[in-house]
Scaffold this motif. Sequence first.
Motif, short mmCIF file in Angstrom:
data_model
loop_
_atom_site.label_atom_id
_atom_site.label_comp_id
_atom_site.label_asym_id
_atom_site.label_seq_id
_atom_site.Cartn_x
_atom_site.Cartn_y
_atom_site.Cartn_z
N THR A 190 -5.53 -4.33 9.22
CA THR A 190 -4.87 -3.22 9.45
C THR A 190 -3.79 -3.15 9.15
O THR A 190 -2.42 -1.87 8.96
N GLY A 191 -3.02 -3.53 7.93
CA GLY A 191 -1.50 -3.35 7.24
C GLY A 191 -2.16 -2.68 6.46
O GLY A 191 -1.32 -1.13 6.15
N ASP A 192 -3.28 -2.73 5.59
CA ASP A 192 -3.26 -1.73 5.19
C ASP A 192 -3.63 -0.50 4.93
O ASP A 192 -3.40 0.41 4.83
N LEU A 193 -4.42 -0.24 6.56
CA LEU A 193 -4.50 1.11 6.81
C LEU A 193 -3.24 1.54 7.87
O LEU A 193 -3.96 3.07 7.83
N ALA A 194 -3.19 0.81 8.53
CA ALA A 194 -1.47 1.23 8.67
C ALA A 194 -0.82 2.20 7.66
O ALA A 194 -0.53 3.27 8.19
N ALA A 195 -0.93 1.25 6.38
CA ALA A 195 0.28 2.14 5.61
C ALA A 195 -1.01 3.08 4.80
O ALA A 195 0.26 4.70 4.48
N ARG A 196 -1.73 3.47 5.14
CA ARG A 196 -2.44 4.40 4.10
C ARG A 196 -2.44 5.77 5.81
O ARG A 196 -2.25 7.01 5.02
N VAL A 197 -2.38 5.79 6.72
CA VAL A 197 -2.61 6.48 7.45
C VAL A 197 -0.82 7.27 8.12
O VAL A 197 -1.22 7.83 7.20
N ALA A 198 -0.37 6.55 7.55
CA ALA A 198 1.39 6.62 7.65
C ALA A 198 1.45 7.49 7.01
O ALA A 198 2.74 8.38 6.69
N SER A 199 1.31 6.95 5.74
CA SER A 199 1.40 8.05 4.01
C SER A 199 0.74 9.31 4.33
O SER A 199 1.48 9.91 4.11
N LYS A 200 -0.55 9.30 5.03
CA LYS A 200 -1.04 10.19 4.63
C LYS A 200 -0.35 11.34 5.65
O LYS A 200 -0.11 12.77 5.54
N ALA A 201 0.09 10.73 6.49
CA ALA A 201 0.58 11.56 8.33
C ALA A 201 2.04 11.39 7.17
O ALA A 201 2.05 13.24 8.21
N MET A 202 2.94 10.92 6.42
CA MET A 202 3.76 11.81 6.02
C MET A 202 4.05 13.17 5.50
O MET A 202 4.78 14.42 5.03
N ASP A 203 2.85 13.18 4.06
CA ASP A 203 2.36 13.97 3.26
C ASP A 203 2.09 15.37 3.95
O ASP A 203 2.50 16.50 4.06
N GLU A 204 1.63 15.18 5.32
CA GLU A 204 1.25 16.11 6.21
C GLU A 204 2.58 17.31 7.59
O GLU A 204 2.24 17.32 7.16
N GLY A 205 3.76 15.76 7.10
CA GLY A 205 4.74 16.63 7.71
C GLY A 205 4.74 15.86 9.27
O GLY A 205 5.31 16.55 9.69
N ARG A 206 3.46 15.24 9.67
CA ARG A 206 3.93 15.06 11.33
C ARG A 206 3.34 13.50 11.39
O ARG A 206 3.14 13.32 10.62
N VAL A 207 4.46 12.63 12.49
CA VAL A 207 4.13 11.78 12.06
C VAL A 207 4.43 11.13 13.95
O VAL A 207 4.68 9.79 14.03
N ASN A 208 3.87 11.96 14.65
CA ASN A 208 3.63 12.03 16.18
C ASN A 208 2.74 10.55 16.32
O ASN A 208 1.69 10.67 15.38
N ALA A 209 2.66 10.43 17.57
CA ALA A 209 1.17 9.09 17.51
C ALA A 209 -0.04 10.25 17.27
O ALA A 209 -1.00 9.64 17.23
N ALA A 210 -0.08 11.09 17.80
CA ALA A 210 -1.57 12.17 17.54
C ALA A 210 -2.01 12.11 15.48
O ALA A 210 -2.76 11.67 15.44
N THR A 249 0.76 -1.07 0.17
CA THR A 249 0.30 -0.07 0.02
C THR A 249 0.73 1.14 0.07
O THR A 249 1.01 2.35 -0.57
N ALA A 250 1.59 1.74 0.76
CA ALA A 250 3.06 2.78 0.97
C ALA A 250 3.17 2.93 0.36
O ALA A 250 3.44 4.09 -0.96
N ALA A 251 4.25 1.38 -0.79
CA ALA A 251 4.69 2.23 -2.39
C ALA A 251 4.10 1.81 -3.32
O ALA A 251 3.91 2.99 -4.12
N ARG A 252 2.96 1.97 -3.13
CA ARG A 252 1.82 1.98 -4.51
C ARG A 252 1.58 3.52 -3.84
O ARG A 252 1.41 4.94 -5.25
N ALA A 253 1.33 3.80 -3.36
CA ALA A 253 1.33 5.68 -3.12
C ALA A 253 2.73 5.89 -3.33
O ALA A 253 1.92 8.19 -2.93
N GLY A 254 3.83 5.53 -3.76
CA GLY A 254 4.90 6.71 -4.63
C GLY A 254 6.21 6.52 -2.78
O GLY A 254 6.74 7.24 -3.24
N HIS A 255 5.14 5.48 -1.89
CA HIS A 255 6.71 6.53 -0.61
C HIS A 255 7.59 5.29 -0.64
O HIS A 255 7.79 4.06 -1.73
N SER A 256 9.13 5.26 -0.39
CA SER A 256 10.31 5.10 -0.49
C SER A 256 10.19 4.06 1.16
O SER A 256 9.25 4.50 1.76
N VAL A 257 9.67 2.02 0.48
CA VAL A 257 9.09 1.40 1.36
C VAL A 257 10.24 0.18 2.10
O VAL A 257 10.69 -0.23 0.51
#
Lengths: 398, 60
Positions: free
Chosen positions: A299-319, A22-30
């Motif tokens: 959960t793996g797919d969801l984790a990658a999608r949320v991580a992807s969005k968080a990275m795009d927005e520049g904040r990856v803390n718990a919140a 999921t993360a690789a498809r979204a264009g992230h390095s994984v």
Amino acid sequence: MKKKYDLLVIGGGPAGAIAARTAARAGHSVLLVEKRPAIGAPVRCAEGIGKEALAEFVEPDERWISAELKRAELVGPDGVSMLLEAEMAGSKVGYILDRKIFDRELVWQAAGAGADVMVKTRASAPLMANGAVKGAVLDVCGEKMQVHAEVTIAADGVESKFSRWCGVDTTVPVREIMSSCQYLMTDIDIDEECTTFFLGNETAPEGYLWIFPKGKRTANVGIGISGKKSGAGHRAKDYLDRFVRRRFPDGKTIECIVGGVSVCRPLGCTVADGLIIAGDAARVVDPLTGGGIYNAMFTGDLAARVASKAMDEGRVNAAALMPYDEAWRTSPMGLAIERNYHIKEYLIKLSDEKLNTIIHSAKSLDMKDFSTLTLVKELMKRNPKLVAELAVLRALIG
Amino acid sequence: MLEIHRDVCGYCGCCVSVCPEGALELIDAYLEVDDQCTCCGICAKVCPVGALEVRDEEKI
């Protein structure tokens, strides 16, 4: 391998592979790392999954489907059984996979989408900065190297250590670990389109014994019992050996698999600064069935999608990663875990007599859909007394 | 001390998941126990094959 990735995924099972894909498809390095030398082996799974659940994440392929299921059978402590059939008799309801090939296919797809993959590579410590996870120390064939990542996904399975090193307590209560043993047996008489579940305190205390077909005259024959009920002389393997001697005295065992399956509630929180926990490591196995493949992929797919969005927005803390935790808990999967946890807690306390009564209540059931919810609803209809005892369930099931 | 019968162990990690101290780790096909182990015996109880044993050192 690079020294820095957007996403580091620890574990090459279904949770990790889908997360990486999921993360690789979204264009992230994984980077996906697997501590074992081979993806998919050794198998530690009974390999069953529902037809629709599978199709959500991957197109079914005969190369890794060992058997197609059309019905299921519940056998009570006294040996009387109840047959569960699809409303449209004969239609496909699920599969028994060949996990060795299936897991490889998922990792292939992740690699095909652009993810880097390393086997025989173990994450041995998190890289931490100001309390946040920033990647991991990797042991690669005796060499240590550091890989930095914006977000790390711990998908390291039932024996997960990574989240614990990051400060998350992942200990499974003794009574909620299914101590399990399974033989891949061949040359045995079975119904090749039917999964069979044996219940009872003599057969499988606080668990069940299963026969899952794997093709012609071949099946996964396994058992899970509560860790509480396990001990010298009465371990999962002892129960299984006794059953096999009686039922398949001439069968040949071509693989012996052991494992632990958590049937506790999921972790209280599945994110931290720079960290998401997915799959068995997050304890999201279905507490009633012990099934974990779909929940891991979800959960793996969801984790990658949320991580992807968080990275795009520049904040990856718990919140910033918290939407992952909230989304799976309120998803049909999360709600099913909560509901099935209550059902499991009720069922494990039943005497053999009561189990017999429930199974005697119907010779066969036509199931609208092949879910545990439908099954429990049907059983409650036929056992009004059960409903009275299950106030909590009534509220949950409706 | 905790003794691991390596000829019996199936390297499944069941024990790792229940260890309250986080003292066990499954490294590929090798189970490791570190000095956090308190010999509580939980791992030995849940092992599906009986590969773990808490031994009283004075009796050895």
